[in-house]
Structure formats: structure tokens, C-alpha cells
Enzyme design. Structure first.
Site, PDB file in Angstrom:
ATOM      1  N   TYR A  54       0.836  -1.212   0.000  1.00 41.79           N
ATOM      2  CA  TYR A  54       0.000   0.000   0.000  1.00 41.79           C
ATOM      3  C   TYR A  54       0.869   1.261   0.000  1.00 41.79           C
ATOM      4  CZ  TYR A  54      -4.325  -2.669   0.736  1.00 41.79           C
ATOM      5  OH  TYR A  54      -5.408  -3.518   0.598  1.00 41.79           O
ATOM      6  N   GLY A 215     -14.743   2.275  -4.170  1.00 40.97           N
ATOM      7  CA  GLY A 215     -13.719   3.317  -4.172  1.00 40.97           C
ATOM      8  C   GLY A 215     -14.314   4.712  -4.243  1.00 40.97           C
ATOM      9  N   GLY A 216     -15.586   4.865  -3.878  1.00 40.49           N
ATOM     10  CA  GLY A 216     -16.269   6.169  -3.925  1.00 40.49           C
ATOM     11  C   GLY A 216     -17.081   6.346  -5.209  1.00 40.49           C
TER      12      GLY A 216
HETATM   13  P1  NAP Z   1     -14.312   2.468  -0.390  1.00 45.18           P
HETATM   14  O1  NAP Z   1     -15.103   2.727   0.830  1.00 45.18           O
HETATM   15  O2  NAP Z   1     -14.979   1.787  -1.537  1.00 45.18           O
HETATM   16  O3  NAP Z   1     -13.751   3.841  -0.982  1.00 45.18           O
HETATM   17  C1  NAP Z   1     -13.184   4.822  -0.150  1.00 45.18           C
HETATM   18  C2  NAP Z   1     -13.028   6.068  -0.997  1.00 45.18           C
HETATM   19  O4  NAP Z   1     -14.328   6.619  -1.184  1.00 45.18           O
HETATM   20  C3  NAP Z   1     -12.182   7.121  -0.318  1.00 45.18           C
HETATM   21  O5  NAP Z   1     -11.377   7.750  -1.307  1.00 45.18           O
HETATM   22  C4  NAP Z   1     -13.215   8.076   0.240  1.00 45.18           C
HETATM   23  O6  NAP Z   1     -12.743   9.398   0.269  1.00 45.18           O
HETATM   24  C5  NAP Z   1     -14.295   7.991  -0.832  1.00 45.18           C
HETATM   25  N1  NAP Z   1     -15.611   8.420  -0.351  1.00 45.18           N
HETATM   26  C6  NAP Z   1     -16.417   9.290  -1.002  1.00 45.18           C
HETATM   27  N2  NAP Z   1     -17.537   9.495  -0.307  1.00 45.18           N
HETATM   28  C7  NAP Z   1     -17.452   8.743   0.804  1.00 45.18           C
HETATM   29  C8  NAP Z   1     -18.334   8.534   1.903  1.00 45.18           C
HETATM   30  N3  NAP Z   1     -19.529   9.133   1.997  1.00 45.18           N
HETATM   31  N4  NAP Z   1     -17.957   7.702   2.865  1.00 45.18           N
HETATM   32  C9  NAP Z   1     -16.758   7.075   2.794  1.00 45.18           C
HETATM   33  N5  NAP Z   1     -15.881   7.229   1.757  1.00 45.18           N
HETATM   34  C10 NAP Z   1     -16.231   8.051   0.780  1.00 45.18           C
HETATM   35  O7  NAP Z   1     -13.066   1.668   0.089  1.00 45.18           O
HETATM   36  P2  NAP Z   1     -11.578   1.477  -0.547  1.00 45.18           P
HETATM   37  O8  NAP Z   1     -10.722   2.565   0.005  1.00 45.18           O
HETATM   38  O9  NAP Z   1     -11.620   1.282  -2.003  1.00 45.18           O
HETATM   39  O10 NAP Z   1     -11.195   0.095   0.138  1.00 45.18           O
HETATM   40  C11 NAP Z   1     -11.277  -0.037   1.569  1.00 45.18           C
HETATM   41  C12 NAP Z   1     -10.113  -0.839   2.085  1.00 45.18           C
HETATM   42  O11 NAP Z   1     -10.186  -2.154   1.533  1.00 45.18           O
HETATM   43  C13 NAP Z   1      -8.727  -0.339   1.697  1.00 45.18           C
HETATM   44  O12 NAP Z   1      -8.251   0.669   2.564  1.00 45.18           O
HETATM   45  C14 NAP Z   1      -7.906  -1.600   1.841  1.00 45.18           C
HETATM   46  O13 NAP Z   1      -7.572  -1.777   3.212  1.00 45.18           O
HETATM   47  C15 NAP Z   1      -8.878  -2.699   1.426  1.00 45.18           C
HETATM   48  N6  NAP Z   1      -8.675  -3.155   0.016  1.00 45.18           N
HETATM   49  C16 NAP Z   1      -8.296  -4.439  -0.185  1.00 45.18           C
HETATM   50  C17 NAP Z   1      -8.105  -4.917  -1.486  1.00 45.18           C
HETATM   51  C18 NAP Z   1      -7.676  -6.341  -1.691  1.00 45.18           C
HETATM   52  O14 NAP Z   1      -7.338  -6.719  -2.826  1.00 45.18           O
HETATM   53  N7  NAP Z   1      -7.664  -7.164  -0.675  1.00 45.18           N
HETATM   54  C19 NAP Z   1      -8.319  -4.077  -2.581  1.00 45.18           C
HETATM   55  C20 NAP Z   1      -8.730  -2.771  -2.344  1.00 45.18           C
HETATM   56  C21 NAP Z   1      -8.923  -2.315  -1.031  1.00 45.18           C
HETATM   57  P3  NAP Z   1     -12.380  10.150   1.663  1.00 45.18           P
HETATM   58  O15 NAP Z   1     -11.128   9.518   2.188  1.00 45.18           O
HETATM   59  O16 NAP Z   1     -12.218  11.544   1.214  1.00 45.18           O
HETATM   60  O17 NAP Z   1     -13.532   9.971   2.590  1.00 45.18           O
END
Ligand code: NAP
Length: 301
Positions: A54, A215-216
Site C-alpha cells: 500500500y 472506491g467512492g
Molecule cells: P471504499 O469505501 O470503496 O472507498 C473509499 C473512498 O471513497 C475514499 O477515497 C473516500 O474518500 C471515498 N468516499 C467518497 N464518499 C465517501 C463517503 N460518503 N464515505 C466514505 N468514503 C467516501 O473503500 P476502498 O478505500 O476502495 O477500500 C477499503 C479498504 O479495503 C482499503 O483501505 C484496503 O484496506 C482494502 N482493500 C483491499 C483490497 C484487496 O485486494 N484485498 C483491494 C482494495 C482495497 P475520503 O477519504 O475523502 O472519505
């Protein structure tokens, strides 16, 4: 406060997990990283999701710098981290292509690096990040046994594994895999249909759900599928008196009978609080399927 899974459950996971993939983007000082950690732990979000890669191999280090300011926090959290992806990066100039490596040498080296970066002497749960076409299940099993015996890793799991890959690895292990971390969101429902969630339910294991908000994109994308889903989410938000659309999405993911653990991707405390508040929301079967239908663009068969 997050209600936790039964304390007897081993390993312990908090009901919501804080993802640290985007930590570099949050641009926090070490003190702010510690404060963020303490604040989400106070909300009951004590399980933390990392991976060696990461932030181009930076996130674990940044997290560790915050943790070092108050080492006692280590006992209050569960660290999940992942390994086996080798990224082309300025840090590894000899690599010609991104690839996977589940060899004993790489897994052992990777764990040492994660421990050093995180500033801890044990990892609660180590996940294989991606299935590797060249994986030798016997070699992985021996390596996991070494890591477990040395006390460096307490539990093992996988991520993005198919059911057959999960079964193959499990067939060689003396200890049960504890999860399969997979993508689950209304734009990607495949885990509910390809056997992934059936398998976890069968073993009474809880999936960890990544990118629940895609991812938003679910909240911002302008393509017709995302718009269809958003329109339905807005109607359901009103019906269940949710404060925001992300809460409806978390409730939709959690409605699955394998009881996914939602991994939050935001670095904003207000959004974490909204996620915690969403734990009291429940969708009916019909509401769940209305989002399914909006995603697919057609009725159930
Ligand atoms: P997500 O919740 O789908 O997306 C988060 C993104 O959405 C952030 O950039 C956030 O921005 C934005 N966002 C926009 N509006 C939002 C709202 N109302 N509430 C919350 N977020 C909002 O999650 P993700 O970051 O893609 O993934 C979550 C976690 O899953 C990662 O941190 C990682 O630990 C894990 N992951 C694992 C894999 C795997 O292959 N195992 C792959 C991808 C991710 P702000 O920060 O500005 O709120």
C-alpha cells in the site's frame, strides 16, 4: 460504539475494519496518524487492514510511525496485513513486471519487512493478497507453520481467492484459514454468485469486504448503472431513515448471510462515525434485491 463479534471468536475482528490503503493521500503528520488511530479505536474500530504494497510500500511505515508515539496502542488493535504481490517500484528497480510470489523466501522476507515497518513483533492475521498461478500449497503450508511457530503471525487468511484456490491451500494447512477478503459492493456482486460467500458461510467464516463504496464511484460516477443504483439507494435511504447513502450501502453489504466485515476506506472521522451508525440499519430482503435489480438492470430470473 461498534458492537464486536463474540469475544470468544478467534481471531477477534471488530465489526468494522479500518482500511489503510489510502493513508499516503491523507497527508497526516505522525501525531495526526496516532490521533486518527485512537479516535477510531474509541469508536470500536480496532481491526486494521494493511498490505505491504500500500502506498508504494509506504503505508505500513507511516502507520508504524504513528503507533511508535504510543506503543501501548498495539495491544488494543488487531493488525491484518497482506503479502505476495511484487510491484514494479522505484524501490525495486530490477523488477520488469508486476507479479505474484508465494515462495517461502518471499513470504518470510515480506513478513520481516512488514513487522519492521509497522513497528510490531507480531501480525494478527496475514493474508495472501492475490492467488498466484505458481503457488505451491505445500510450500506455503510449511512457511505458514514457521511463521506461526515463531510467533510472528497468529492467523492466516487469503484475499481474492476462488473457492478452489481456498480449498487447495486449506487442504495442506493444520490450522483453518480465517477469512477471504474480497470486493463486495452493488457494482460488483460476483462474490454472492460465484460460490465465494457460500464457501465462507459453510465454514462459518466472515468475509472481509473491500471497496464497499467501489472506491467512492458509487457516490459519484455518472454512468447509467451507478445512477440507477444511486436512485434506488436514495429511495431506500428515506425508507430506513439513514443519514447518508454510504450507510445504505454498508447495510446492503452486511445483509449478506455470510456477515461480511466492512472495511472502511475513508480517512475522515465523520465518515467513520456514519459507518458506525449504519450498524443499526437493516434492509428487508426486498430492499436488498431492489439494489441488486438496479445494479443488473433487469429482474431476477
Ligand atoms: P471504499 O469505501 O470503496 O472507498 C473509499 C473512498 O471513497 C475514499 O477515497 C473516500 O474518500 C471515498 N468516499 C467518497 N464518499 C465517501 C463517503 N460518503 N464515505 C466514505 N468514503 C467516501 O473503500 P476502498 O478505500 O476502495 O477500500 C477499503 C479498504 O479495503 C482499503 O483501505 C484496503 O484496506 C482494502 N482493500 C483491499 C483490497 C484487496 O485486494 N484485498 C483491494 C482494495 C482495497 P475520503 O477519504 O475523502 O472519505
Amino acid at each position: 460504539m461498534v458492537q464486536s463479534v463474540a469475544a470468544s471468536q478467534d481471531p477477534y475482528f471488530s465489526e468494522l475494519v479500518q482500511g489503510y490503503w489510502r493513508l499516503v493521500d491523507w497527508q497526516m503528520t505522525p501525531q495526526q496518524r496516532l490521533s486518527f488511530l485512537k479516535q477510531h479505536v474509541d469508536l470500536g474500530i480496532t481491526t486494521i487492514d494493511h498490505a505491504d504494497i500500500y502506498g508504494d510500500y509506504e503505508c505500513e511505515q507511516l502507520f508504524g510511525e504513528g503507533l511508535k508515539l504510543q506503543p501501548g496502542m498495539r495491544e488494543q488493535i488487531q493488525i491484518v496485513t497482506k503479502c505476495n504481490i511484487k510491484l514494479c517500484s522505484g524501490k525495486f528497480p530490477h523488477r520488469k513486471v508486476n507479479h505474484y510470489d508465494t515462495s517461502a523466501a518471499h513470504l518470510l522476507e515480506s513478513v520481516e519487512n512488514s513487522l519492521a515497518r509497522l513497528g510490531t513483533d507480531y501480525i494478527d492475521v496475514l493474508l495472501l493478497h492475490r492467488p498466484d498461478a505458481l503457488m505451491d500449497a505445500d510450500e506455503i503450508a510449511e512457511t505458514f507453520a514457521k511463521l506461526h511457530t515463531s510467533g510472528k503471525v497468529l492467523h492466516f487468511g487469503v484475499s481474492n481467492f476462488s473457492t478452489s484456490q481456498f480449498d487447495l491451500l486449506q487442504s495442506r494447512l493444520d490450522v483453518p484459514l480465517v477469512t477471504n477478503q474480497v470486493e463486495i459492493n452493488p457494482l460488483n456482486i460476483s462474490a454472492a454468485h460465484d460460490g465465494t460467500l457460500d464457501q465462507l458461510q459453510m465454514h462459518r467464516l466472515r468475509p472481509m469486504a473491500w471497496s464497499c463504496l467501489a472506491g467512492g464511484r458509487l457516490l459519484s460516477a455518472s454512468d447509467t448503472q451507478a445512477q440507477r443504483i444511486r436512485n434506488e439507494l436514495i429511495l431506500i435511504q428515506e425508507e430506513i431513515s439513514a443519514e447518508s447513502l454510504d450507510q445504505v450501502i454498508y447495510a446492503w453489504v452486511r445483509r449478506l448471510p455470510a456477515s461480511p466485515l466492512v472495511i472502511i476506506g475513508s480517512g475522515k472521522l465523520d465518515r467513520l462515525k456514519a459507518a458506525v451508525d449504519s450498524l443499526k440499519l437493516e434492509l428487508t430482503r426486498e430492499q436488498w434485491y431492489r439494489i441488486w435489480v438496479a445494479s443488473k438492470g433487469h429482474d431476477v430470473p
